[in-house]
Design an enzyme around this catalytic site. Sequence first.
Site, PDB file in Angstrom:
ATOM      1  N   GLU A  11       0.839  -1.210   0.000  1.00  0.00           N
ATOM      2  CA  GLU A  11       0.000   0.000   0.000  1.00  0.00           C
ATOM      3  C   GLU A  11       0.866   1.249   0.000  1.00  0.00           C
ATOM      4  OE1 GLU A  11      -3.010  -0.243   3.025  1.00  0.00           O
ATOM      5  OE2 GLU A  11      -3.807  -2.088   2.153  1.00  0.00           O
TER       6      GLU A  11
ATOM      7  N   ASP B  49     -11.190   8.066 -22.207  1.00  0.00           N
ATOM      8  CA  ASP B  49     -11.154   6.647 -21.851  1.00  0.00           C
ATOM      9  C   ASP B  49     -10.707   5.896 -23.109  1.00  0.00           C
ATOM     10  OD1 ASP B  49     -11.593   3.999 -21.270  1.00  0.00           O
ATOM     11  OD2 ASP B  49     -13.420   4.371 -20.117  1.00  0.00           O
TER      12      ASP B  49
ATOM     13  N   ARG C 113      -4.680  -8.124 -17.262  1.00  0.00           N
ATOM     14  CA  ARG C 113      -5.918  -7.437 -16.873  1.00  0.00           C
ATOM     15  C   ARG C 113      -5.592  -6.421 -15.798  1.00  0.00           C
ATOM     16  NH1 ARG C 113      -9.941 -10.117 -19.493  1.00  0.00           N
ATOM     17  NH2 ARG C 113     -11.378  -8.524 -18.799  1.00  0.00           N
TER      18      ARG C 113
ATOM     19  N   THR D  78      -7.644   0.561 -19.714  1.00  0.00           N
ATOM     20  CA  THR D  78      -7.285  -0.779 -19.264  1.00  0.00           C
ATOM     21  C   THR D  78      -6.001  -1.156 -19.990  1.00  0.00           C
ATOM     22  OG1 THR D  78      -8.729  -1.682 -20.976  1.00  0.00           O
ATOM     23  CG2 THR D  78      -9.616  -1.585 -18.737  1.00  0.00           C
TER      24      THR D  78
ATOM     25  N   LYS E 138      -6.510  -4.822 -23.505  1.00  0.00           N
ATOM     26  CA  LYS E 138      -7.246  -4.908 -24.778  1.00  0.00           C
ATOM     27  C   LYS E 138      -6.220  -4.807 -25.926  1.00  0.00           C
ATOM     28  CE  LYS E 138     -11.638  -3.361 -22.825  1.00  0.00           C
ATOM     29  NZ  LYS E 138     -11.460  -2.636 -21.535  1.00  0.00           N
TER      30      LYS E 138
END
Length: 445
Positions: free
Chosen positions: A79, A223, A258, A249, A252
């Site tokens: 973290e 995006d 992912r 992301t 793709k």
Amino acid sequence: MPFPPSQAASAAPSTPAHRAEPVPPAHPVLASQDPELAALIGAEEALQADTLRMIPSENYVSAAVLEATGTVLTNKYSEGYPGRRYYEGQQNIDPIERLAVDRAKAVFGVDHANVQPYSGSPANLAVYLAFAEPGDTVMGMALPMGGHLTHGWGVSATGKWFRGVQYGVRRDTGRIDFDQVRELALAERPKLIFCGGTALPRTIDFAAFAEIARECGAVLVADIAHIAGLIAGGAHPSPVPHADVISTTTHKTLRGPRGAMLMSKQEHAKAIDKAVFPGLQGGPHNHTTAAIAVALHEASRPDFREYAHAVVGNAQALAAELGERGFELVSGGTDNHLILIDLTPKDVPGKVAAKALDRAGIVVNYNTVPYDPRKPFDPSGIRIGTPSLTSRGLSAAHMPVVAEWIDRAVAAARTEDEAALTKIRAEVADLMRAFPAPGLGAATS
Ligand code: DSN
């Protein structure tokens, strides 16, 4: 371009179905300790090897990305950010995250990158947290027009906790209606404007969105989840310097694991970082961070540029072939990796066609088309794309046969001709055997 040979799994055979020798398990430890699960993974590998995967948001990662994902980095909590963690033992994690950040900055030419968002939806939620208060007005493209759930659509938290106003595409052209975007933005004065989406076959005019965002004082969020790899490879214009924030992301067209990234101008760096952690998330997924770094390294190479352009070239060749076969393409074609087909003239609902194509070994998704009179769970269209088949090395020369298979499968869906679908499935598997899937192991087929 397909992956260079060094990137494909070395064990990938060229004609696996014809081997006489027993095939060693691809995951021997898993196979001995949890055969049930290993068998399912093996079956998925075979499915991904034998089928023509045409869901435009999917791809094949390289063996290197796959390896990085499956490492001991999954054991570690981190973290915070490099040099500012809440846990000790970050000697290796910090340089890994710095590498991913530096590579993202270099590939996309941005001031700041955060590689910690778990996926696209959390990345977008972090943007809301950074720039808006609950109840604020936000603007994005309507989901049935090709937008994304997290751009303020009603069923999403972003449409429940914020006041989403939505733009669409023109009925006559299937392209973004910038007159509507501007009118809506000036009337509603949203805090955020999202551009980009999930079913947009045309180039996004980031400069036009930026001008509108400036006029109404909104933060412009690009995006680029679908087209990140095309942008990295120079096959789609970049949102830099037009957008304030870029969300993507990594799995793709970018061909990574992912995950997701948020990138921004320097002035927004603090707000973005604070929103991702501690605002929204806990510890980053370090195995994903490492795999993102690997994917970005691959994306910086000249062969990735060839791949990105080949994705678009294949999509355009396929669109032309489908057009000749009487398919109605939203906006009349494509500038990128995806094609949205309205099947109304073919008299087959999208879901019926998608399921028939699946049985024929061609994996697509059913999709709403703009102004769709049907329901989202039973819409009029299908959405197809070329990233995966391009990663396997298929070229424009293969698109006539792909279009022919799609045509035959849609016709078979209408006449309920299962034998025709079975025949196509065999033909598809035959071709795919000649194009080993990158990243897949010895258990394929
Ligand atoms: N689910 C993704 C897609 O298929 O486009 C978007 O999040």
